[in-house]
Design an enzyme around this catalytic site. Sequence first.
Site, PDB file in Angstrom:
ATOM      1  N   THR A 122       0.827  -1.215   0.000  1.00  0.00           N
ATOM      2  CA  THR A 122       0.000   0.000   0.000  1.00  0.00           C
ATOM      3  C   THR A 122       0.858   1.261   0.000  1.00  0.00           C
ATOM      4  N   GLU A 158      -6.177  -5.923   3.851  1.00  0.00           N
ATOM      5  CA  GLU A 158      -6.243  -7.105   2.971  1.00  0.00           C
ATOM      6  C   GLU A 158      -7.420  -7.022   1.998  1.00  0.00           C
ATOM      7  N   GLY A 189       3.091  -3.159   8.514  1.00  0.00           N
ATOM      8  CA  GLY A 189       3.398  -3.427   9.915  1.00  0.00           C
ATOM      9  C   GLY A 189       4.872  -3.751  10.085  1.00  0.00           C
TER      10      GLY A 189
HETATM   11  C1  LIG Z   1       6.309 -12.938  17.791  1.00  0.00           C
HETATM   12  C2  LIG Z   1       5.363 -13.696  16.956  1.00  0.00           C
HETATM   13  C3  LIG Z   1       4.230 -12.970  16.392  1.00  0.00           C
HETATM   14  C4  LIG Z   1       3.199 -13.919  15.852  1.00  0.00           C
HETATM   15  C5  LIG Z   1       2.270 -13.385  14.846  1.00  0.00           C
HETATM   16  C6  LIG Z   1       1.158 -14.338  14.584  1.00  0.00           C
HETATM   17  C7  LIG Z   1       0.658 -14.360  13.164  1.00  0.00           C
HETATM   18  C8  LIG Z   1      -0.401 -15.400  12.937  1.00  0.00           C
HETATM   19  C9  LIG Z   1      -0.992 -15.373  11.558  1.00  0.00           C
HETATM   20  C10 LIG Z   1      -2.401 -15.793  11.530  1.00  0.00           C
HETATM   21  C11 LIG Z   1      -3.326 -14.662  11.744  1.00  0.00           C
HETATM   22  C12 LIG Z   1      -4.103 -14.314  10.555  1.00  0.00           C
HETATM   23  C13 LIG Z   1      -4.602 -12.936  10.606  1.00  0.00           C
HETATM   24  C14 LIG Z   1      -4.070 -12.119   9.520  1.00  0.00           C
HETATM   25  C15 LIG Z   1      -3.421 -10.879   9.985  1.00  0.00           C
HETATM   26  C16 LIG Z   1      -2.679 -10.270   8.850  1.00  0.00           C
HETATM   27  C17 LIG Z   1      -2.377  -8.851   9.042  1.00  0.00           C
HETATM   28  C18 LIG Z   1      -2.326  -8.220   7.724  1.00  0.00           C
HETATM   29  C19 LIG Z   1      -2.221  -6.759   7.794  1.00  0.00           C
HETATM   30  C20 LIG Z   1      -2.705  -6.122   6.551  1.00  0.00           C
HETATM   31  C21 LIG Z   1      -1.870  -6.347   5.341  1.00  0.00           C
HETATM   32  C22 LIG Z   1      -2.406  -5.677   4.112  1.00  0.00           C
HETATM   33  O1  LIG Z   1      -3.424  -5.049   4.091  1.00  0.00           O
HETATM   34  S1  LIG Z   1      -1.531  -5.878   2.631  1.00  0.00           S
HETATM   35  C23 LIG Z   1      -2.284  -5.025   1.409  1.00  0.00           C
HETATM   36  C24 LIG Z   1      -3.562  -5.641   0.956  1.00  0.00           C
HETATM   37  N1  LIG Z   1      -4.097  -4.969  -0.163  1.00  0.00           N
HETATM   38  C25 LIG Z   1      -5.181  -5.376  -0.805  1.00  0.00           C
HETATM   39  O2  LIG Z   1      -5.792  -6.366  -0.453  1.00  0.00           O
HETATM   40  C26 LIG Z   1      -5.559  -4.581  -2.029  1.00  0.00           C
HETATM   41  C27 LIG Z   1      -6.935  -4.910  -2.533  1.00  0.00           C
HETATM   42  N2  LIG Z   1      -6.991  -4.850  -3.967  1.00  0.00           N
HETATM   43  C28 LIG Z   1      -6.906  -5.945  -4.796  1.00  0.00           C
HETATM   44  O3  LIG Z   1      -6.729  -7.065  -4.324  1.00  0.00           O
HETATM   45  C29 LIG Z   1      -7.018  -5.728  -6.245  1.00  0.00           C
HETATM   46  O4  LIG Z   1      -6.642  -4.466  -6.629  1.00  0.00           O
HETATM   47  C30 LIG Z   1      -8.413  -6.019  -6.775  1.00  0.00           C
HETATM   48  C31 LIG Z   1      -9.486  -5.242  -6.011  1.00  0.00           C
HETATM   49  C32 LIG Z   1      -8.655  -7.528  -6.590  1.00  0.00           C
HETATM   50  C33 LIG Z   1      -8.526  -5.630  -8.246  1.00  0.00           C
HETATM   51  O5  LIG Z   1      -7.388  -6.070  -8.934  1.00  0.00           O
HETATM   52  P1  LIG Z   1      -7.154  -5.690 -10.462  1.00  0.00           P
HETATM   53  O6  LIG Z   1      -7.570  -4.274 -10.699  1.00  0.00           O
HETATM   54  O7  LIG Z   1      -5.776  -6.046 -10.825  1.00  0.00           O
HETATM   55  O8  LIG Z   1      -8.115  -6.692 -11.136  1.00  0.00           O
HETATM   56  P2  LIG Z   1      -9.500  -6.485 -11.873  1.00  0.00           P
HETATM   57  O9  LIG Z   1     -10.538  -5.983 -10.933  1.00  0.00           O
HETATM   58  O10 LIG Z   1      -9.301  -5.680 -13.110  1.00  0.00           O
HETATM   59  O11 LIG Z   1      -9.788  -7.989 -12.240  1.00  0.00           O
HETATM   60  C34 LIG Z   1      -9.091  -8.644 -13.261  1.00  0.00           C
HETATM   61  C35 LIG Z   1      -9.256 -10.137 -13.135  1.00  0.00           C
HETATM   62  O12 LIG Z   1      -8.379 -10.593 -12.112  1.00  0.00           O
HETATM   63  C36 LIG Z   1      -9.075 -11.431 -11.218  1.00  0.00           C
HETATM   64  N3  LIG Z   1      -8.399 -11.303  -9.919  1.00  0.00           N
HETATM   65  C37 LIG Z   1      -8.211 -10.186  -9.200  1.00  0.00           C
HETATM   66  N4  LIG Z   1      -7.552 -10.494  -8.079  1.00  0.00           N
HETATM   67  C38 LIG Z   1      -7.314 -11.811  -8.101  1.00  0.00           C
HETATM   68  C39 LIG Z   1      -6.666 -12.700  -7.205  1.00  0.00           C
HETATM   69  N5  LIG Z   1      -6.152 -12.267  -6.048  1.00  0.00           N
HETATM   70  N6  LIG Z   1      -6.590 -13.998  -7.537  1.00  0.00           N
HETATM   71  C40 LIG Z   1      -7.139 -14.440  -8.689  1.00  0.00           C
HETATM   72  N7  LIG Z   1      -7.755 -13.636  -9.576  1.00  0.00           N
HETATM   73  C41 LIG Z   1      -7.855 -12.340  -9.282  1.00  0.00           C
HETATM   74  C42 LIG Z   1     -10.483 -10.860 -11.230  1.00  0.00           C
HETATM   75  O13 LIG Z   1     -11.388 -11.800 -10.742  1.00  0.00           O
HETATM   76  C43 LIG Z   1     -10.646 -10.554 -12.695  1.00  0.00           C
HETATM   77  O14 LIG Z   1     -10.966 -11.751 -13.355  1.00  0.00           O
HETATM   78  P3  LIG Z   1     -11.859 -11.719 -14.689  1.00  0.00           P
HETATM   79  O15 LIG Z   1     -11.218 -10.776 -15.643  1.00  0.00           O
HETATM   80  O16 LIG Z   1     -11.882 -13.131 -15.127  1.00  0.00           O
HETATM   81  O17 LIG Z   1     -13.207 -11.199 -14.253  1.00  0.00           O
HETATM   82  C1  LIG Z   2      -4.332  -1.710  10.473  1.00  0.00           C
HETATM   83  C2  LIG Z   2      -3.901  -1.751   9.052  1.00  0.00           C
HETATM   84  C3  LIG Z   2      -2.770  -2.470   8.696  1.00  0.00           C
HETATM   85  C4  LIG Z   2      -2.326  -2.489   7.380  1.00  0.00           C
HETATM   86  N1  LIG Z   2      -1.187  -3.172   7.071  1.00  0.00           N
HETATM   87  C5  LIG Z   2      -0.722  -3.153   5.798  1.00  0.00           C
HETATM   88  C6  LIG Z   2       0.501  -3.817   5.461  1.00  0.00           C
HETATM   89  O1  LIG Z   2       1.130  -4.448   6.304  1.00  0.00           O
HETATM   90  N2  LIG Z   2       0.958  -3.749   4.190  1.00  0.00           N
HETATM   91  C7  LIG Z   2       0.288  -3.069   3.236  1.00  0.00           C
HETATM   92  O2  LIG Z   2       0.770  -3.033   2.094  1.00  0.00           O
HETATM   93  N3  LIG Z   2      -0.878  -2.440   3.511  1.00  0.00           N
HETATM   94  C8  LIG Z   2      -1.394  -2.464   4.760  1.00  0.00           C
HETATM   95  N4  LIG Z   2      -2.579  -1.815   5.064  1.00  0.00           N
HETATM   96  C9  LIG Z   2      -3.273  -1.078   4.009  1.00  0.00           C
HETATM   97  C10 LIG Z   2      -4.581  -1.733   3.574  1.00  0.00           C
HETATM   98  O3  LIG Z   2      -4.344  -2.889   2.832  1.00  0.00           O
HETATM   99  C11 LIG Z   2      -5.392  -0.713   2.756  1.00  0.00           C
HETATM  100  O4  LIG Z   2      -5.723   0.362   3.598  1.00  0.00           O
HETATM  101  C12 LIG Z   2      -6.626  -1.375   2.197  1.00  0.00           C
HETATM  102  O5  LIG Z   2      -6.299  -2.260   1.158  1.00  0.00           O
HETATM  103  C13 LIG Z   2      -7.674  -0.342   1.705  1.00  0.00           C
HETATM  104  O6  LIG Z   2      -7.132   0.493   0.750  1.00  0.00           O
HETATM  105  P1  LIG Z   2      -7.231   2.085   0.867  1.00  0.00           P
HETATM  106  O7  LIG Z   2      -6.708   2.498   2.176  1.00  0.00           O
HETATM  107  O8  LIG Z   2      -6.596   2.602  -0.389  1.00  0.00           O
HETATM  108  O9  LIG Z   2      -8.776   2.434   0.847  1.00  0.00           O
HETATM  109  P2  LIG Z   2      -9.563   3.156  -0.310  1.00  0.00           P
HETATM  110  O10 LIG Z   2      -9.606   2.291  -1.507  1.00  0.00           O
HETATM  111  O11 LIG Z   2      -9.076   4.544  -0.505  1.00  0.00           O
HETATM  112  O12 LIG Z   2     -11.011   3.155   0.347  1.00  0.00           O
HETATM  113  C14 LIG Z   2     -11.731   4.325   0.716  1.00  0.00           C
HETATM  114  C15 LIG Z   2     -13.211   4.162   0.264  1.00  0.00           C
HETATM  115  O13 LIG Z   2     -13.244   4.125  -1.156  1.00  0.00           O
HETATM  116  C16 LIG Z   2     -14.050   3.045  -1.577  1.00  0.00           C
HETATM  117  N5  LIG Z   2     -13.538   2.519  -2.882  1.00  0.00           N
HETATM  118  C17 LIG Z   2     -12.270   2.454  -3.323  1.00  0.00           C
HETATM  119  N6  LIG Z   2     -12.215   1.882  -4.533  1.00  0.00           N
HETATM  120  C18 LIG Z   2     -13.469   1.565  -4.879  1.00  0.00           C
HETATM  121  C19 LIG Z   2     -14.079   0.946  -5.993  1.00  0.00           C
HETATM  122  N7  LIG Z   2     -13.338   0.499  -7.020  1.00  0.00           N
HETATM  123  N8  LIG Z   2     -15.398   0.797  -6.018  1.00  0.00           N
HETATM  124  C20 LIG Z   2     -16.155   1.211  -4.964  1.00  0.00           C
HETATM  125  N9  LIG Z   2     -15.647   1.801  -3.875  1.00  0.00           N
HETATM  126  C21 LIG Z   2     -14.333   1.983  -3.815  1.00  0.00           C
HETATM  127  C22 LIG Z   2     -13.922   1.994  -0.478  1.00  0.00           C
HETATM  128  O14 LIG Z   2     -15.048   1.123  -0.477  1.00  0.00           O
HETATM  129  C23 LIG Z   2     -13.869   2.881   0.771  1.00  0.00           C
HETATM  130  O15 LIG Z   2     -15.184   3.156   1.180  1.00  0.00           O
HETATM  131  C24 LIG Z   2      -3.047  -1.784   6.379  1.00  0.00           C
HETATM  132  C25 LIG Z   2      -4.201  -1.064   6.727  1.00  0.00           C
HETATM  133  C26 LIG Z   2      -4.639  -1.045   8.047  1.00  0.00           C
HETATM  134  C27 LIG Z   2      -5.867  -0.261   8.397  1.00  0.00           C
END
Ligand SMILES: CCCCCCCCCCCCCCCCCCCCCC(=O)SCCNC(=O)CCNC(=O)[C@H](O)C(C)(C)COP(=O)(O)OP(=O)(O)OC[C@H]1O[C@@H](n2cnc3c(N)ncnc32)[C@H](O)[C@@H]1OP(=O)(O)O
Ligand SMILES: Cc1cc2nc3c(=O)[nH]c(=O)nc-3n(C[C@H](O)[C@H](O)[C@H](O)COP(=O)(O)OP(=O)(O)OC[C@H]3O[C@@H](n4cnc5c(N)ncnc54)[C@H](O)[C@@H]3O)c2cc1C
Length: 627
Positions: free
Chosen positions: A113, A395, A152
Amino acid sequence: MDEQKVLSIKGLLDDTPEEYLSHKEKYENSIRKSVLFYKTLHSTEDENMSVDEKTKLNFRNIVTSAIFKDNSPFMLHNSMFIPTIMGQGTDEQREYWMKRAKNMEIIGTYAQTELGHGTFIRGLETQATYDPDTEEFVLHSPVLSSYKWWPGGLAHTANYCIVMARLYIKGKSHGIHPFMVQIRDEETHMPLPGIKLGEIGAKLGFNTVNNGFLGFENHRISRDRMLMKNAQVLKDGTFVAGSNSKLTYGTMVYVRVLIVSNMANMLAKAVTIALRYSAIRRQSQPKPDEPEPQILDYVTQQHKLFIAIASSHAFYMNAMWLWEIYYSVSLQLASGKLDNLPELHALACCLKPLSTIDATAMIEKCRLACGGHGYMLSANLAQTYGLATAAYTYEGENTVLLLQAARSLVKAWVGHVKGRPLKGTMAYLAGDSTVKAWDGSIDGIIQSFKVVAIRKISSVVKILQDYEKSGLSPEDAWNKASVFLTAASEAHGRAVLLSVYKSEMDKRAAVLSPPLRKVLLQLVDLYVTYWALEKVGDMLLYASITDKDVDELQRRYIELLAAIRPNAVGLVDAFDFRDEILNSTLGAYDGRAYERLMEEAMKSPLNAEPVNQTFHKYLKPFMRGKL
Ligand SMILES: CCCCCCCCCCCCCCCCCCCCCC(=O)SCCNC(=O)CCNC(=O)[C@H](O)C(C)(C)COP(=O)(O)OP(=O)(O)OC[C@H]1O[C@@H](n2cnc3c(N)ncnc32)[C@H](O)[C@@H]1OP(=O)(O)O
Ligand SMILES: Cc1cc2nc3c(=O)[nH]c(=O)nc-3n(C[C@H](O)[C@H](O)[C@H](O)COP(=O)(O)OP(=O)(O)OC[C@H]3O[C@@H](n4cnc5c(N)ncnc54)[C@H](O)[C@@H]3O)c2cc1C
């Protein structure tokens, strides 16, 4: 699993409640504990926990919550850095980096991000430009909005991170790819030249996770630092595309799957606290000559809490089921078979949002169900809410993910109308959507939810098609219809959650003792009945329910609450959280909530002295008119 051993390690549990520490002290304390905890956990893991990866993750996650009310700065190392090396690295890269990462010789995070973009990954602006002369990538942040923001552990903890950056070769963009980047010196921990690092500041929760920012000024890394399991850049700058560009998004799918079980845990924790407290708290006197009842005997209180118990079970069953799908799709991907990836992606895009939406709302309800004492940080409900609500956004923001799921559902429906087969969890869309006689059975209600999903999907596809026919572009039609697209995804997700919970419980029912089976099936019944009443409008519109049936459903719901009441405390005890893990004045096993509230109050630094210095400095002169 030797939980006792983990928790007995001196220094892991805080003497001074974390909330009384400064921002800086909180971080320093969490690093001290992370190191101690990691050492303890590691040995535990090696000795006892090699059986099953998901149990291991679940265990670690639960125990982590005892030690870190607001999570550990190592969180991203385990949950995303290591999985990305595993999922995106070549064999050679995996072997080299995994050894270092697993031994904690390096600490990493996942930097995707940016200030300007989180949701829209294709809009990321960090550049990785290949220089074939030196066989290096030049990392650069061209504008403020391209600074990495959020990861993080990035601020002061990690010395490596995986950076998702836009690849340029000879002026041409080749999309977003992962790069292993060293950001700090391994000896001095100083940021490397060309790297700007810092912390993003105080937040609603996650205050000990050390979320950071990162900018690059033409920082060079060698070619082998691009994780090249999928796409590759050859020495001469030739770009070799992977079989599917979305494989680069693999770590996110993995974490979305894990989040469902994480929500089951958080909700179980919150409801254990609120329910135990409701069993010891007495309030009001409905019958003049009788003692004040336990607040748990108020049916409105049961309504607030029992659904949280059932939802935790439902999420857990769904999480395990989803994990199996994830696991089998991963094996297929490893052998080059991509057919089931869209199905997995669509499922994760439904279940991650629904589990976080419900868990967040129900945890807050648990807090409110504790009245004033629920507002105390020492109850540990506010922090639990803070962690859960973060998962609504991270996520993949929930609305955005529901719209991704809608994309698959619309595609499946349009294909179905054209005669293409539907598969997997969408196969039911080909089923009968006509109204059947309402029989009120659990299976009948689940079937009604499927009918609701079919009708909502078909209706929104019609809206989309009508807009397009009227001359709107597909994108504008999509945006106009988006409220109902997310509703269609929710309906599909609800149908999945309900039917998987029921079928997974049925599978287990045969091995349960009859009394246990009875109670666990009552929870399934409660869950299904609760959601039928929550969605009564949909039921009236799309299923053949009458007002008389609704009346019956309401009575059944009341009777279910009464039937579950005698086992309610047993059901939360069965989640088996130690007091240290609950970390709550209200939820401890022995029920001594008032004593604990007073003990915690005495830990307030303000109670260390009878008169605070501000009396002499301000209050007294103020009251005497001398200020
Ligand atoms: C000491 C020890 C400690 C111990 C620790 C203990 C640990 C223990 C661990 C256990 C605890 C667990 C808890 C967890 C905690 C974790 C914390 C995490 C923190 C947070 C991390 C984050 O926050 S990290 C950033 C995440 N940031 C997103 O999450 C961005 C979202 N944004 C998108 O994800 C894309 O932007 C979005 C919207 C798809 C559009 O992507 P795009 O624009 O490229 O794609 P389009 O929309 O154009 O789609 C084009 C075609 O791709 C297809 N497609 C798209 N994605 C696909 C995919 N993934 N796989 C397959 N197909 C996919 C789609 O279905 C379409 O298919 P078709 O064409 O056939 O329809
Ligand atoms: C506690 C915490 C930990 C995080 N840790 C990590 C990390 O370790 N690594 C990392 O890379 N990222 C991390 N992130 C970032 C996180 O993955 C993003 O904040 C998240 O993916 C949302 O993206 P954004 O902030 O750009 O929200 P935005 O997309 O700006 O969302 C704002 C608003 O816009 C709307 N919106 C945006 N796009 C569309 C659309 N296409 N259609 C309709 N509505 C839309 C949303 O629904 C929402 O209401 C963390 C975030 C938090 C809060």
